[in-house]
Design a protein around this motif. Sequence first.
Motif, PDB file in Angstrom:
ATOM      1  N   SER A  49       0.800  -1.223   0.000  1.00  0.00           N
ATOM      2  CA  SER A  49       0.000   0.000   0.000  1.00  0.00           C
ATOM      3  C   SER A  49       0.833   1.275   0.000  1.00  0.00           C
ATOM      4  CB  SER A  49      -0.916   0.014   1.235  1.00  0.00           C
ATOM      5  OG  SER A  49      -1.723  -1.148   1.286  1.00  0.00           O
ATOM      6  N   THR A  50       2.044   1.213   0.534  1.00  0.00           N
ATOM      7  CA  THR A  50       2.861   2.419   0.707  1.00  0.00           C
ATOM      8  C   THR A  50       3.173   3.146  -0.595  1.00  0.00           C
ATOM      9  OG1 THR A  50       3.845   1.564   2.742  1.00  0.00           O
ATOM     10  CG2 THR A  50       5.053   3.300   1.581  1.00  0.00           C
ATOM     11  N   PRO A  51       3.650   2.473  -1.666  1.00  0.00           N
ATOM     12  CA  PRO A  51       3.924   3.215  -2.903  1.00  0.00           C
ATOM     13  C   PRO A  51       2.666   3.815  -3.523  1.00  0.00           C
ATOM     14  CG  PRO A  51       4.115   0.848  -3.265  1.00  0.00           C
ATOM     15  CD  PRO A  51       4.016   1.040  -1.790  1.00  0.00           C
ATOM     16  N   VAL A  52       1.525   3.165  -3.336  1.00  0.00           N
ATOM     17  CA  VAL A  52       0.263   3.702  -3.836  1.00  0.00           C
ATOM     18  C   VAL A  52      -0.078   4.992  -3.097  1.00  0.00           C
ATOM     19  CG1 VAL A  52      -2.220   3.289  -4.057  1.00  0.00           C
ATOM     20  CG2 VAL A  52      -0.595   1.443  -4.532  1.00  0.00           C
ATOM     21  N   ALA A  53       0.040   4.947  -1.764  1.00  0.00           N
ATOM     22  CA  ALA A  53      -0.244   6.144  -0.961  1.00  0.00           C
ATOM     23  C   ALA A  53       0.692   7.286  -1.336  1.00  0.00           C
ATOM     24  CB  ALA A  53      -0.105   5.812   0.525  1.00  0.00           C
ATOM     25  N   ALA A  54       1.954   6.974  -1.612  1.00  0.00           N
ATOM     26  CA  ALA A  54       2.925   8.006  -1.995  1.00  0.00           C
ATOM     27  C   ALA A  54       2.522   8.660  -3.320  1.00  0.00           C
ATOM     28  CB  ALA A  54       4.320   7.401  -2.106  1.00  0.00           C
ATOM     29  N   GLY A  55       2.085   7.850  -4.283  1.00  0.00           N
ATOM     30  CA  GLY A  55       1.658   8.389  -5.568  1.00  0.00           C
ATOM     31  C   GLY A  55       0.421   9.263  -5.448  1.00  0.00           C
ATOM     32  N   LEU A  56      -0.536   8.830  -4.645  1.00  0.00           N
ATOM     33  CA  LEU A  56      -1.760   9.612  -4.439  1.00  0.00           C
ATOM     34  C   LEU A  56      -1.438  10.948  -3.767  1.00  0.00           C
ATOM     35  CD1 LEU A  56      -4.171   6.804  -3.170  1.00  0.00           C
ATOM     36  CD2 LEU A  56      -4.069   7.779  -5.466  1.00  0.00           C
ATOM     37  N   PHE A  57      -0.563  10.909  -2.775  1.00  0.00           N
ATOM     38  CA  PHE A  57      -0.185  12.135  -2.068  1.00  0.00           C
ATOM     39  C   PHE A  57       0.542  13.103  -3.005  1.00  0.00           C
ATOM     40  CE2 PHE A  57       2.812  14.550   0.657  1.00  0.00           C
ATOM     41  CZ  PHE A  57       1.868  15.222   1.444  1.00  0.00           C
ATOM     42  N   PHE A  58       1.407  12.575  -3.866  1.00  0.00           N
ATOM     43  CA  PHE A  58       2.134  13.402  -4.823  1.00  0.00           C
ATOM     44  C   PHE A  58       1.168  14.166  -5.725  1.00  0.00           C
ATOM     45  CE2 PHE A  58       3.997  13.823  -9.099  1.00  0.00           C
ATOM     46  CZ  PHE A  58       5.094  14.622  -8.808  1.00  0.00           C
ATOM     47  N   LEU A  59       0.165  13.477  -6.259  1.00  0.00           N
ATOM     48  CA  LEU A  59      -0.801  14.142  -7.140  1.00  0.00           C
ATOM     49  C   LEU A  59      -1.668  15.127  -6.374  1.00  0.00           C
ATOM     50  CD1 LEU A  59      -1.644  14.169 -10.141  1.00  0.00           C
ATOM     51  CD2 LEU A  59       0.117  12.513  -9.525  1.00  0.00           C
ATOM     52  N   TYR A  60      -1.999  14.784  -5.141  1.00  0.00           N
ATOM     53  CA  TYR A  60      -2.806  15.700  -4.327  1.00  0.00           C
ATOM     54  C   TYR A  60      -2.057  17.012  -4.104  1.00  0.00           C
ATOM     55  CZ  TYR A  60      -5.613  17.524  -0.496  1.00  0.00           C
ATOM     56  OH  TYR A  60      -6.394  18.327   0.287  1.00  0.00           O
ATOM     57  N   ILE A  61      -0.750  16.944  -3.851  1.00  0.00           N
ATOM     58  CA  ILE A  61       0.067  18.146  -3.664  1.00  0.00           C
ATOM     59  C   ILE A  61       0.169  18.945  -4.961  1.00  0.00           C
ATOM     60  CG2 ILE A  61       2.399  18.983  -3.142  1.00  0.00           C
ATOM     61  CD1 ILE A  61       0.806  18.038  -0.701  1.00  0.00           C
ATOM     62  N   LYS A  62       0.304  18.265  -6.083  1.00  0.00           N
ATOM     63  CA  LYS A  62       0.432  18.935  -7.375  1.00  0.00           C
ATOM     64  C   LYS A  62      -0.840  19.676  -7.768  1.00  0.00           C
ATOM     65  CE  LYS A  62       4.647  18.040  -8.593  1.00  0.00           C
ATOM     66  NZ  LYS A  62       5.613  19.148  -8.813  1.00  0.00           N
ATOM     67  N   ASP A  63      -1.964  19.235  -7.274  1.00  0.00           N
ATOM     68  CA  ASP A  63      -3.244  19.899  -7.561  1.00  0.00           C
ATOM     69  C   ASP A  63      -3.376  21.102  -6.619  1.00  0.00           C
ATOM     70  OD1 ASP A  63      -5.757  20.440  -8.582  1.00  0.00           O
ATOM     71  OD2 ASP A  63      -6.764  18.956  -7.322  1.00  0.00           O
ATOM     72  N   LYS A  64      -2.578  22.146  -6.872  1.00  0.00           N
ATOM     73  CA  LYS A  64      -2.418  23.190  -5.867  1.00  0.00           C
ATOM     74  C   LYS A  64      -3.340  24.388  -6.019  1.00  0.00           C
ATOM     75  CE  LYS A  64       1.564  25.124  -8.402  1.00  0.00           C
ATOM     76  NZ  LYS A  64       3.003  25.469  -8.283  1.00  0.00           N
ATOM     77  N   TYR A  65      -4.069  24.518  -7.126  1.00  0.00           N
ATOM     78  CA  TYR A  65      -4.897  25.704  -7.310  1.00  0.00           C
ATOM     79  C   TYR A  65      -6.361  25.494  -6.918  1.00  0.00           C
ATOM     80  CZ  TYR A  65      -0.815  27.463  -9.782  1.00  0.00           C
ATOM     81  OH  TYR A  65       0.460  27.862 -10.087  1.00  0.00           O
ATOM     82  N   GLU A  66      -6.843  24.267  -7.041  1.00  0.00           N
ATOM     83  CA  GLU A  66      -8.243  23.994  -6.677  1.00  0.00           C
ATOM     84  C   GLU A  66      -8.354  22.524  -6.327  1.00  0.00           C
ATOM     85  OE1 GLU A  66     -12.575  23.293  -6.967  1.00  0.00           O
ATOM     86  OE2 GLU A  66     -11.073  22.428  -8.306  1.00  0.00           O
ATOM     87  N   LYS A  67      -8.235  22.236  -5.029  1.00  0.00           N
ATOM     88  CA  LYS A  67      -8.238  20.846  -4.584  1.00  0.00           C
ATOM     89  C   LYS A  67      -9.564  20.162  -4.894  1.00  0.00           C
ATOM     90  CE  LYS A  67      -4.201  20.866  -2.415  1.00  0.00           C
ATOM     91  NZ  LYS A  67      -3.047  20.132  -2.977  1.00  0.00           N
ATOM     92  N   GLU A  68      -9.466  18.868  -5.202  1.00  0.00           N
ATOM     93  CA  GLU A  68     -10.671  18.081  -5.472  1.00  0.00           C
ATOM     94  C   GLU A  68     -11.337  17.670  -4.160  1.00  0.00           C
ATOM     95  OE1 GLU A  68     -11.742  17.816  -8.741  1.00  0.00           O
ATOM     96  OE2 GLU A  68     -10.150  19.298  -8.574  1.00  0.00           O
ATOM     97  N   PRO A  69     -12.665  17.535  -4.167  1.00  0.00           N
ATOM     98  CA  PRO A  69     -13.367  17.094  -2.944  1.00  0.00           C
ATOM     99  C   PRO A  69     -12.890  15.705  -2.526  1.00  0.00           C
ATOM    100  CG  PRO A  69     -14.915  17.896  -4.602  1.00  0.00           C
ATOM    101  CD  PRO A  69     -13.587  17.788  -5.277  1.00  0.00           C
ATOM    102  N   TRP A  70     -12.793  15.507  -1.218  1.00  0.00           N
ATOM    103  CA  TRP A  70     -12.357  14.207  -0.717  1.00  0.00           C
ATOM    104  C   TRP A  70     -13.258  13.078  -1.204  1.00  0.00           C
ATOM    105  CZ3 TRP A  70      -7.769  13.278   1.194  1.00  0.00           C
ATOM    106  CH2 TRP A  70      -7.044  14.308   1.770  1.00  0.00           C
ATOM    107  N   LYS A  71     -14.546  13.376  -1.316  1.00  0.00           N
ATOM    108  CA  LYS A  71     -15.487  12.353  -1.779  1.00  0.00           C
ATOM    109  C   LYS A  71     -15.125  11.875  -3.180  1.00  0.00           C
ATOM    110  CE  LYS A  71     -20.370  11.538  -2.884  1.00  0.00           C
ATOM    111  NZ  LYS A  71     -21.723  12.132  -2.925  1.00  0.00           N
ATOM    112  N   MET A  72     -14.776  12.826  -4.060  1.00  0.00           N
ATOM    113  CA  MET A  72     -14.435  12.456  -5.429  1.00  0.00           C
ATOM    114  C   MET A  72     -13.114  11.690  -5.486  1.00  0.00           C
ATOM    115  SD  MET A  72     -16.706  13.147  -7.685  1.00  0.00           S
ATOM    116  CE  MET A  72     -15.683  13.013  -9.166  1.00  0.00           C
ATOM    117  N   LEU A  73     -12.156  12.106  -4.673  1.00  0.00           N
ATOM    118  CA  LEU A  73     -10.882  11.389  -4.647  1.00  0.00           C
ATOM    119  C   LEU A  73     -11.077   9.959  -4.147  1.00  0.00           C
ATOM    120  CD1 LEU A  73      -8.555  14.189  -3.230  1.00  0.00           C
ATOM    121  CD2 LEU A  73      -8.823  13.466  -5.615  1.00  0.00           C
ATOM    122  N   PHE A  74     -11.916   9.814  -3.139  1.00  0.00           N
ATOM    123  CA  PHE A  74     -12.244   8.476  -2.626  1.00  0.00           C
ATOM    124  C   PHE A  74     -12.910   7.644  -3.711  1.00  0.00           C
ATOM    125  CE2 PHE A  74     -15.451   5.654  -0.734  1.00  0.00           C
ATOM    126  CZ  PHE A  74     -14.624   4.807  -0.003  1.00  0.00           C
TER     127      PHE A  74
END
Length: 224
Positions: free
Chosen positions: A7-32
Amino acid sequence: MLVELASTPVAAGLFFLYIKDKYEKEPWKMLFLGVLFGLYTAAVVYALGSFLEERFPHEETPFYTAFFSSAGVEEAVKFLFLFFLIWGNRNFNEPLDGIVYGVFVSLGFAWAENVIYVTHPILGGYETALERALLSVPGHGLFGVRMGYYFALGKYRNRKRYLPLAFFSPYLAHALYNYFLLKREPVFWLFFSVLEVRLWGFGLKRIKELQNCSPFREKVSKES
């Protein structure tokens, strides 16, 4: 412990994209939902793969496995799930969202696949976890970048011709990626290394490109 390693490399990839989305974060519901759709994708791919193997018996050669039974089925199903998740969704409101959701769906799939492989009684183990953390999981993330990028072009340049590329670009990258790895010969490792560099170059460049296209960029800059 093996599940955590998977699970760790998957979580790292998700976190990386979440940080890159810096101007308008996506809703947690949609990310889930993106990750959940990726998990559903894994179940559909498994069922569809079993059905096709039963109906069309074949020899598992590196070419067939890479271009049909893995990349072909997996990218087609991921494409359909991503389309239904975001194409008409109001949260798909800036170009980078295509990449964000493309990667979240792809890594949701990679998560399920990774847990299955790493915990397998024969194929699994710590060596498998390390190999997949370095190769398979990043690969799926980079294929998701390509798919999401062309989804974004299809929507924001109003050209439906980009949608076929949202399937064919990650499909071809995925097929070649698997084929070079399956051949396990020195020359194919060279080809794989070149492909890996190009995938990372394309991915990072396109993320930056779509960041700069964000309609929220100026607003955030003024507020800061």
